[in-house]
Design a protein around this motif. Sequence first.
Motif, short mmCIF file in Angstrom:
data_model
loop_
_atom_site.label_atom_id
_atom_site.label_comp_id
_atom_site.label_asym_id
_atom_site.label_seq_id
_atom_site.Cartn_x
_atom_site.Cartn_y
_atom_site.Cartn_z
N ARG A 185 0.81 -1.22 0.00
CA ARG A 185 0.00 0.00 0.00
C ARG A 185 0.84 1.27 0.00
NH1 ARG A 185 -2.83 -4.06 1.79
NH2 ARG A 185 -5.12 -4.04 1.65
N VAL A 186 2.00 1.23 0.64
CA VAL A 186 2.84 2.43 0.68
C VAL A 186 4.06 2.32 -0.23
CG1 VAL A 186 2.09 2.91 3.02
CG2 VAL A 186 4.22 1.65 2.65
N GLY B 40 -7.40 0.07 -1.18
CA GLY B 40 -8.42 -0.80 -0.61
C GLY B 40 -8.29 -0.83 0.90
N PRO B 41 -9.24 -1.49 1.54
CA PRO B 41 -9.23 -1.52 3.01
C PRO B 41 -8.05 -2.32 3.54
CG PRO B 41 -10.87 -3.04 2.13
CD PRO B 41 -10.36 -2.25 0.96
N PHE B 42 -7.48 -1.81 4.63
CA PHE B 42 -6.39 -2.54 5.28
C PHE B 42 -6.97 -3.44 6.36
CE2 PHE B 42 -3.00 -2.95 8.49
CZ PHE B 42 -2.00 -3.47 7.68
N ASP B 43 -6.50 -4.66 6.43
CA ASP B 43 -7.04 -5.65 7.35
C ASP B 43 -6.52 -5.38 8.77
OD1 ASP B 43 -8.26 -7.81 8.48
OD2 ASP B 43 -6.95 -9.31 7.56
N PRO C 162 -11.73 -9.12 2.60
CA PRO C 162 -11.67 -8.72 1.18
C PRO C 162 -10.25 -8.48 0.70
CG PRO C 162 -12.53 -6.95 2.57
CD PRO C 162 -12.47 -8.15 3.44
N ALA C 163 -9.39 -8.00 1.59
CA ALA C 163 -7.97 -7.80 1.25
C ALA C 163 -7.15 -8.40 2.39
CB ALA C 163 -7.65 -6.32 1.07
N PRO C 164 -6.94 -9.72 2.38
CA PRO C 164 -6.28 -10.38 3.52
C PRO C 164 -4.87 -9.88 3.77
CG PRO C 164 -6.39 -11.87 1.64
CD PRO C 164 -7.21 -10.67 1.29
#
Length: 471
Positions: free
Chosen positions: A81-82, A203-206, A263-265
């Motif tokens: 993500r980063v 996307g969402p972070f788990d 959704p985003a493991p």
Amino acid sequence: MGLFADQPGDDGAPGKERRLATIAVMTTTAMAVIDGTIANVALPSISNALNVSAADTIWVANGYLLAAAMTLITFSALATRVGFRALYASGGAVFTLASLGCALSTNLEMLTAMRVLQGIGGAAALSIGPAIYRTVFPTRLLGRILGLNALLVAASTAIGPTLGGIVLSVAGWEWLFALNIPLGIVGVTLALRAIPRTATVKGPFDLLGACLSAIAMGAAILATDAFTNNGQGAGPDLMMAALYSALTLLSALAFVWRQQRAPAPLLPLDIFTSSRFSLAAMTSLVAFVSQGIIIISLPFLFQNAYGYNVFHAALLFTAWPIGIVLAAPQAGRLADHYRPAMLSTIGLALFTLGLLLLAFVPSPQALDILWKEFLCGVGFGFFQSPNNREMLANVTRERSGSASGVLAIVRTFGQCFGAALVAIILATYTSDSASPATGVAENIHAMHLTIAVAAAAAALAACVSFARLRS
């Protein structure tokens, strides 16, 4: 140099970019490894300077490993993500600042807290080191670069104890951590300039998965530590160990459940569908339990049991990493042409033999110690490079961050668990109230027992590795 020469059809980055990225990653890797080996050699000195027990000082080493183990999965997922560059540089910066905090510590509590912060920074950087290699190097060179990386780790391990012994002979233990500061500045600067930008995902972070993984890792280590306060494992310590063990099991099951439905493991479980990857990860975990025991117990054996001073103990320790230096690059080259599982199994067999000789044919004579340690180093070096290649080559480039995280987790957790086992044995078989002669005998018995446990773990790792040849 062959590692940076381009060939038609190569995947990965061009040779010039590979060279700069390699320098950046290896600088930070060397800093982290030297710090770990220096800290291990300094444990007896820290114990005396801060007036704390030997078992308590284990957490100067274990605090770093525990923090790293609890956050490695999170950082390996956060890298997507980063980006690799931002995460690697940030981790190096935190590690460098925490090193300054270690150097300024005035008590065991502050030192342990700074080591925990170091572990968090180290996890951010080192969780994606192998993934950076997987990204920038073509597959045909993966074994060679991982072999070179193993050589760097071994060389840093060799330099660390010797450097630590020299520093401790002329200055206080605080200066051991201050040495990280200039290396850290160089590492962060190179990371920002040389590591290529990688594509990021949105996307969402788990967050729930991150919390569950941290709880599972932390509770597992604390369950083991509950026995160190009472070597017989009786009374309230046994109750706490049972509670921590239950928490480990429940949070680990919850983590797996979450990863199957997120959704985003945080950790895509599909990488474990490869039996070659899974068995290589298990082999690495057990082997690093053995190594974790040894790197903690040998300084105590040499200084407290055999009576060597700090500098001579540091010199004795170098035979092990020298063996790795000689074996790891050759094993990495061979792994690009022969079955890595076969090479790893041979290496673990040699590693086990060396440990058995140290445990059951003990001798305080320097030459006897050196050749047995050298055999251990050759065996471990011959195991490590092919096994790492097996893990990283059996996932796609898109999953390299996750595979790198797993590689770092099993290494860190294995070493942490091994260090905790040493603490249990020290608490069980040594006594602060014993006479000097009795104390020496207790130390010799305890240290030989730890090496025997390490040999058993290495033999188990060899059996797991051998199973890959049969599958």
